[in-house]
Design a protein around this motif. Structure first.
Motif, short mmCIF file in Angstrom:
data_model
loop_
_atom_site.label_atom_id
_atom_site.label_comp_id
_atom_site.label_asym_id
_atom_site.label_seq_id
_atom_site.Cartn_x
_atom_site.Cartn_y
_atom_site.Cartn_z
N GLU A 190 71.84 65.01 75.03
CA GLU A 190 70.75 64.06 75.26
C GLU A 190 69.81 63.99 74.07
OE1 GLU A 190 70.42 64.38 80.14
OE2 GLU A 190 69.28 65.75 78.87
N LEU A 191 69.52 65.14 73.47
CA LEU A 191 68.63 65.16 72.31
C LEU A 191 69.30 64.52 71.09
CD1 LEU A 191 66.77 68.59 72.46
CD2 LEU A 191 66.22 66.43 73.55
N LYS A 192 70.62 64.68 70.98
CA LYS A 192 71.35 64.02 69.89
C LYS A 192 71.18 62.51 69.96
CE LYS A 192 75.57 65.11 68.84
NZ LYS A 192 76.99 65.51 68.98
N THR A 193 71.28 61.98 71.18
CA THR A 193 71.12 60.54 71.37
C THR A 193 69.69 60.10 71.12
OG1 THR A 193 72.89 60.52 73.02
CG2 THR A 193 71.39 58.64 73.01
N LEU A 194 68.75 60.90 71.62
CA LEU A 194 67.33 60.57 71.48
C LEU A 194 66.88 60.56 70.03
CD1 LEU A 194 64.57 60.11 72.91
CD2 LEU A 194 64.28 62.59 72.91
N ASN B 101 71.91 75.35 77.97
CA ASN B 101 72.29 74.11 78.66
C ASN B 101 71.12 73.15 78.77
OD1 ASN B 101 70.83 75.26 80.86
ND2 ASN B 101 72.72 76.23 81.60
N ARG B 102 69.97 73.59 78.28
CA ARG B 102 68.79 72.72 78.23
C ARG B 102 67.91 73.19 77.08
NH1 ARG B 102 64.32 72.60 83.04
NH2 ARG B 102 62.74 71.31 82.02
N ASP C 227 62.85 67.32 75.83
CA ASP C 227 63.37 68.18 76.88
C ASP C 227 64.67 67.58 77.39
OD1 ASP C 227 63.93 69.72 79.11
OD2 ASP C 227 61.96 69.47 80.05
N GLY C 228 65.78 68.27 77.17
CA GLY C 228 67.06 67.76 77.65
C GLY C 228 68.21 68.59 77.14
N SER C 229 69.42 68.19 77.46
CA SER C 229 70.61 68.86 76.94
C SER C 229 70.77 68.53 75.46
CB SER C 229 71.86 68.41 77.70
OG SER C 229 72.14 67.05 77.41
N PHE C 230 71.61 69.28 74.77
CA PHE C 230 71.84 69.02 73.35
C PHE C 230 72.35 67.60 73.15
CE2 PHE C 230 74.94 69.37 69.73
CZ PHE C 230 73.99 69.27 68.73
#
Length: 263
Positions: free
Chosen positions: A226-230, A208-209, A221-224
């Motif tokens: 969030e990393l997809k967006t980043l 979940n992180r 560092d983040g949820s999947f």
């Protein structure tokens, strides 16, 4: 040991580790709460195993602070380790013992009564498909069987935190599915799981992180989601490549095939 009122179970501040003349970790900051499954990923040599070993008290001379279950491990008498389960990437295991003997030994280190260890160990072994070889010497085991013993040993004492370094190594497909669901159930039971692996699709599904480390520094560092967006990636493998600037894998594969097929 009492839990923190703010639900923080691991807190790392400004952690720096130098081994020999090489700085392996550089100013790591990380706060982990109860019940989180942390997928800790990075290239070989990024510092994943060193981070885990330092939290376990296996690396000395670090700079910064590590608090586990509210206590600074530098000031601790090691009591926090009773609340931890650990599956190392590579482990020394007493091959002359049977699984039953090894788990009884490990359970004794945690102060568990022998009858409870034997009952729990055998019950878990049956569920994980290890029953047939349970009373055979570990020297006769396959890599996957040894890995199951290590997983059971890490869980026997009902730890609050699990540190898993490539825990699926050597496991067959059915066992991988069992372990993935087991981790999800442990998280529901408010166990905290710190999971390091190179198997991106598994990390993507169970975490979940996700924390991405590269060259000793945390770079994401983040949820999947969030990393997809980043990183503008669709899969964790894609995100990993973009954030570590590794785009040559397809070209390298083609070059390998050319060499293999050449004269």
């Amino acid at each position: 040991m009492a839990k923190d009122s703010n639900d923080v179970i691991i807190e790392i501040r400004n952690l720096t580790v130098t081994l020999g003349h090489q700085m392996v970790l550089k100013d790591i900051n990380l706060v982990v709460k109860h019940g989180q499954i942390i997928g800790y990923i990075g290239p070989n040599g990024a510092g994943k195993s060193t981070t885990i070993k330092t939290m376990l008290g296996l690396v000395k001379g670090y700079h910064g602070s590590i608090r586990i279950m509210g206590r600074d491990i530098a000031d601790s008498n090691g009591e926090y380790k009773r609340h931890i389960g650990y599956v190392p990437e590579t482990a020394e295991i007493y091959e002359s013992l049977t699984a039953d003997e090894y788990l009884t030994f490990v359970g004794g280190l945690y102060g568990l009564p022998e009858n409870i260890v034997r009952n729990k160990g055998l019950a878990l072994a049956k569920l994980m498909g290890l029953e047939d070889g349970y009373y055979s010497r570990i020297s006769s085991y396959s890599k996957g069987m040894r890995q199951k013993v290590l997983l059971i040993a890490a869980l026997l004492h009902n730890p609050d935190i699990l540190f898993l370094d490539e825990p699926l190594s050597g496991l067959d497909a059915n066992s991988v599915m069992i372990v993935k669901d087991l981790l999800a159930q442990l998280a529901l039971a408010k166990k905290t799981i710190f999971y390091s692996s190179h198997i991106m699709d598994v990390v993507e599904k169970i975490s979940n992180r996700i924390v991405l480390i590269n060259k000793g520094t945390i770079i994401a560092d983040g949820s999947f989601e969030e990393l997809k967006t980043l990183a503008r990636g669709q899969s964790l493998e894609d995100i990993f490549g973009r954030m570590t600037s590794f785009f040559e894998h397809e070209d390298i594969a083609k070059q390998c095939v050319a060499i293999i097929q050449g004269d």
